[in-house]
Enzyme design. Structure first.
Site, PDB file in Angstrom:
ATOM      1  N   LYS A  23       0.743  -1.154   0.135  1.00 13.38           N
ATOM      2  CA  LYS A  23      -0.058  -0.104  -0.019  1.00 13.38           C
ATOM      3  C   LYS A  23       0.984   1.264  -0.103  1.00 13.38           C
ATOM      4  O   LYS A  23       0.717   2.159  -0.898  1.00 13.38           O
ATOM      5  CB  LYS A  23      -0.943  -0.111   1.243  1.00 13.38           C
ATOM      6  CG  LYS A  23      -1.798   1.009   1.497  1.00 13.38           C
ATOM      7  CD  LYS A  23      -3.100   0.801   2.119  1.00 13.38           C
ATOM      8  CE  LYS A  23      -2.854   0.930   3.731  1.00 13.38           C
ATOM      9  NZ  LYS A  23      -2.561   2.219   4.244  1.00 13.38           N
ATOM     10  N   GLY A  95      -4.637   8.139   5.433  1.00  8.65           N
ATOM     11  CA  GLY A  95      -3.949   9.212   6.084  1.00  8.65           C
ATOM     12  C   GLY A  95      -2.768   9.476   5.270  1.00  8.65           C
ATOM     13  O   GLY A  95      -2.370  10.535   4.941  1.00  8.65           O
ATOM     14  N   SER A 168       7.312   9.473  11.824  1.00  9.55           N
ATOM     15  CA  SER A 168       6.224   8.965  11.045  1.00  9.55           C
ATOM     16  C   SER A 168       6.866   9.267   9.372  1.00  9.55           C
ATOM     17  O   SER A 168       7.312  10.582   9.187  1.00  9.55           O
ATOM     18  CB  SER A 168       5.145  10.007  11.322  1.00  9.55           C
ATOM     19  OG  SER A 168       4.417  10.138  10.220  1.00  9.55           O
ATOM     20  N   GLN A 170       4.676   9.265   7.073  1.00  9.09           N
ATOM     21  CA  GLN A 170       3.734  10.153   6.430  1.00  9.09           C
ATOM     22  C   GLN A 170       4.206  11.823   6.803  1.00  9.09           C
ATOM     23  O   GLN A 170       4.086  12.817   5.728  1.00  9.09           O
ATOM     24  CB  GLN A 170       2.458  10.093   6.977  1.00  9.09           C
ATOM     25  CG  GLN A 170       1.692   8.825   6.748  1.00  9.09           C
ATOM     26  CD  GLN A 170       0.533   8.378   7.124  1.00  9.09           C
ATOM     27  OE1 GLN A 170      -0.017   9.280   7.860  1.00  9.09           O
ATOM     28  NE2 GLN A 170      -0.159   7.204   6.804  1.00  9.09           N
ATOM     29  N   ASP A 317       2.092  -1.060  11.787  1.00  3.92           N
ATOM     30  CA  ASP A 317       0.842  -1.281  11.233  1.00  3.92           C
ATOM     31  C   ASP A 317       0.501  -2.747  11.826  1.00  3.92           C
ATOM     32  O   ASP A 317      -0.801  -3.358  11.664  1.00  3.92           O
ATOM     33  CB  ASP A 317       0.728  -1.333   9.897  1.00  3.92           C
ATOM     34  CG  ASP A 317       0.671   0.328   9.449  1.00  3.92           C
ATOM     35  OD1 ASP A 317       0.275   0.808  10.275  1.00  3.92           O
ATOM     36  OD2 ASP A 317       1.155   0.676   8.277  1.00  3.92           O
ATOM     37  N   ARG A 348      -6.054   2.207  18.126  1.00  2.40           N
ATOM     38  CA  ARG A 348      -5.996   0.527  18.045  1.00  2.40           C
ATOM     39  C   ARG A 348      -5.738   0.012  19.389  1.00  2.40           C
ATOM     40  O   ARG A 348      -5.757  -1.162  19.759  1.00  2.40           O
ATOM     41  CB  ARG A 348      -4.632   0.248  17.281  1.00  2.40           C
ATOM     42  CG  ARG A 348      -5.191   0.530  15.441  1.00  2.40           C
ATOM     43  CD  ARG A 348      -4.483   0.241  14.733  1.00  2.40           C
ATOM     44  NE  ARG A 348      -4.881   0.147  13.219  1.00  2.40           N
ATOM     45  CZ  ARG A 348      -4.307   0.327  12.315  1.00  2.40           C
ATOM     46  NH1 ARG A 348      -2.830   0.437  12.107  1.00  2.40           N
ATOM     47  NH2 ARG A 348      -4.910   0.519  11.081  1.00  2.40           N
TER      48      ARG A 348
HETATM   49  C1  S3P Z   1       2.492   4.942   6.195  1.00  2.06           C
HETATM   50  C2  S3P Z   1       3.135   5.203   7.286  1.00  2.06           C
HETATM   51  C3  S3P Z   1       2.477   4.817   8.697  1.00  2.06           C
HETATM   52  C4  S3P Z   1       1.560   3.754   8.505  1.00  2.06           C
HETATM   53  C5  S3P Z   1       0.555   3.791   7.456  1.00  2.06           C
HETATM   54  C6  S3P Z   1       1.289   3.820   6.113  1.00  2.06           C
HETATM   55  C7  S3P Z   1       3.176   5.460   4.806  1.00  2.06           C
HETATM   56  O1  S3P Z   1       2.027   6.216   9.266  1.00  2.06           O
HETATM   57  O2  S3P Z   1       1.038   3.678   9.879  1.00  2.06           O
HETATM   58  O3  S3P Z   1      -0.279   2.876   7.474  1.00  2.06           O
HETATM   59  O4  S3P Z   1       2.701   4.793   3.738  1.00  2.06           O
HETATM   60  O5  S3P Z   1       3.857   6.529   4.758  1.00  2.06           O
HETATM   61  P1  S3P Z   1       3.019   6.936  10.120  1.00  2.06           P
HETATM   62  O6  S3P Z   1       3.816   7.505   9.359  1.00  2.06           O
HETATM   63  O7  S3P Z   1       1.973   8.253  10.545  1.00  2.06           O
HETATM   64  O8  S3P Z   1       3.445   6.303  11.283  1.00  2.06           O
END
Ligand code: S3P
Length: 430
Positions: A23, A95, A168, A170, A317, A348
């Site tokens: 993903k 997110g 993070s 993200q 995750d 969670r």
């Molecule tokens: C992700 C980063 C993670 C993860 C999410 C996917 C990504 O979140 O939990 O399912 O693709 O960058 P965080 O970066 O907020 O920890």
């Protein structure tokens, strides 16, 4: 609409399974291809609700994307080829879509609005709004600029040195995407290493980006080259099979084509430490990511373990399904330093504690983690997925070893990352 499934205790899992495509890499492939100059080809893109939110968002920004079934072709228009969207961008439950696009849109000289479903509109956005504003973008949001919808007026960015308070990917990726448009150098540091797909992919297509430990430095302005990528299988989806095979008596499975990037495979290392009969075979490189097969067998005796805060990002995750594994381990499994779990698709920590205790598990909830005392004979009952794909699949794995039958409400959440999950389980259990 009936949105529940009845699950029974299962026989052994046997045979081969290929998890769905990753993903995180699917989101990034779509976004990076859109701002590269020319046609990129993505093989094995994840067709699930979350990456489809990103795909639709890129289309609404004027990018042509053709899905032939076999491959997805993205006709990138270069760094400055995106168009102001005519409507708000709906990120659904994703997110990653919202946070990465906030970074990308901060670099665009136009107005856009990002929104999402009721879960996403409760998730913290200050963590990206703050650094992107420091770079010079105009971002405005609900609840004192902390919650989506987020309105973005981008452009005129300058590089910053940003020490992120959270590990993070993200947040890191949002700043790195904005940095491609900033004047001067941007440095992002994180407290612990989060998944590194962005740092692997961007320099491979021409971005001026270098990594030194927890510090990443980017200089903006370089054009990005179109690329071909084959997305590996998602370790986070494979995790459900790994745990299921470890706890269902007489199981033996091979999970094929799984991405085993070191920033993602924490659960594998922890399962080994607990004594699980699990190994990686046929390691190879696919499009800059390490891929392998995971062989996993039933293990009679699993030892409880303590997860250190350093280990948390590499299995972030996987906690819902790891908690199911912990129920079968001897002793007290301790998870601390994992407060981030409270701000995922659901809380969670609360969701897993409440559902596993319905199944008879002795579990203690902490602000930043959980303690689970095992081994427990799980009891089937009626459970709730809390609108969270990973909670839904973790509880389904628990149901495979529970006495009696389990009814899981809110099961359609699995489509966020793993359409076909129950078909794969049925194929393995015969
Ligand atoms: C992700 C980063 C993670 C993860 C999410 C996917 C990504 O979140 O939990 O399912 O693709 O960058 P965080 O970066 O907020 O920890």
């Amino acid at each position: 609409m009936v949105d529940s499934i009845k699950l029974l205790r299962s026989g052994p899992l046997r045979g081969e399974v290929i998890p769905p495509p990753d993903k995180s890499i699917s989101h990034r492939a779509l976004i990076f291809a859109s701002i590269a100059m020319g046609k990129s080809i993505i093989r094995n893109l994840l067709r699930a609700d979350d990456p489809l939110s990103t795909l639709n968002a890129m289309r609404s920004l004027g990018i042509e994307i053709r899905d032939s079934g076999e491959t997805v072709e993205v006709y990138g228009e270069g760094l400055y080829g995106l168009r102001e969207p005519e409507d708000v961008i709906d990120c659904g439950n994703s997110g990653t879509t919202m946070r990465l696009l906030a970074g990308l849109l901060s670099g665009q000289p136009f107005f856009s609005v990002l929104t999402g479903d009721s879960s996403l509109r409760q998730r913290p956005m200050k963590r990206i709004i703050e650094p992107l504003r420091m770079m010079g973008a105009g971002l405005y949001a609900r609840a004192g600029d902390t919650l989506a919808p987020i309105a973005v007026r981008g452009g005129g960015l300058k590089g910053i040195h940003y020490k992120s308070p959270v590990a993070s990917a993200q947040v890191k990726s949002a700043v790195l995407l904005a940095a491609l448009y900033a004047e001067g150098e941007t440095v992002v540091e994180e407290p612990r290493k989060s998944r590194d797909h962005t740092e692997r992919m961007l320099p491979a297509i021409g971005a001026d980006l270098r990594v030194e430990g927890l510090r990443i430095t980017v200089s903006g302005g370089n054009d990005l080259a179109p690329f071909e990528i084959t997305v590996p299988g998602d370790f986070s989806s494979a995790a459900f099979f790994m745990v299921a095979a470890a706890i269902v008596r007489d199981s033996e499975i091979i999970i094929k084509n799984v991405g085993i990037n070191p920033t993602r495979r924490g659960l594998f290392d922890i399962m080994k430490r607990m004594g699980a009969d699990i190994e990686i075979t046929d390691e190879r490189d696919v499009s800059g990511e390490t891929v392998g097969n995971i062989v996993c067998r039933y293990t009679e005796k699993l030892a409880a373990t303590e997860i250190t805060p350093e280990e948390v990002p590499s299995m972030i995750d996987e906690f819902p399904v790891f908690c199911v594994l912990a129920c079968r381990a001897e002793g007290t499994t301790i998870i601390r330093g994992a407060g981030e779990l409270r701000v995922k698709e659901s809380d969670r920590i609360a969701a897993i504690a409440s559902e596993l205790s319905k199944m008879g598990v002795d579990v203690t909830e902490y602000p930043d983690g959980l303690e689970i005392r095992g081994p427990v004979n799980l009891r089937g009952t009626t459970l709730e997925a809390h609108n969270d794909h990973r909670v839904a699949m973790a509880l389904s794995v628990a149901a495979l070893v529970a006495e009696g039958s389990t009814t899981l409400q809110g099961v359609s959440a699995v489509d966020i990352s793993f359409p076909g999950f129950y078909d794969r389980i049925m194929e393995l259990t015969g």
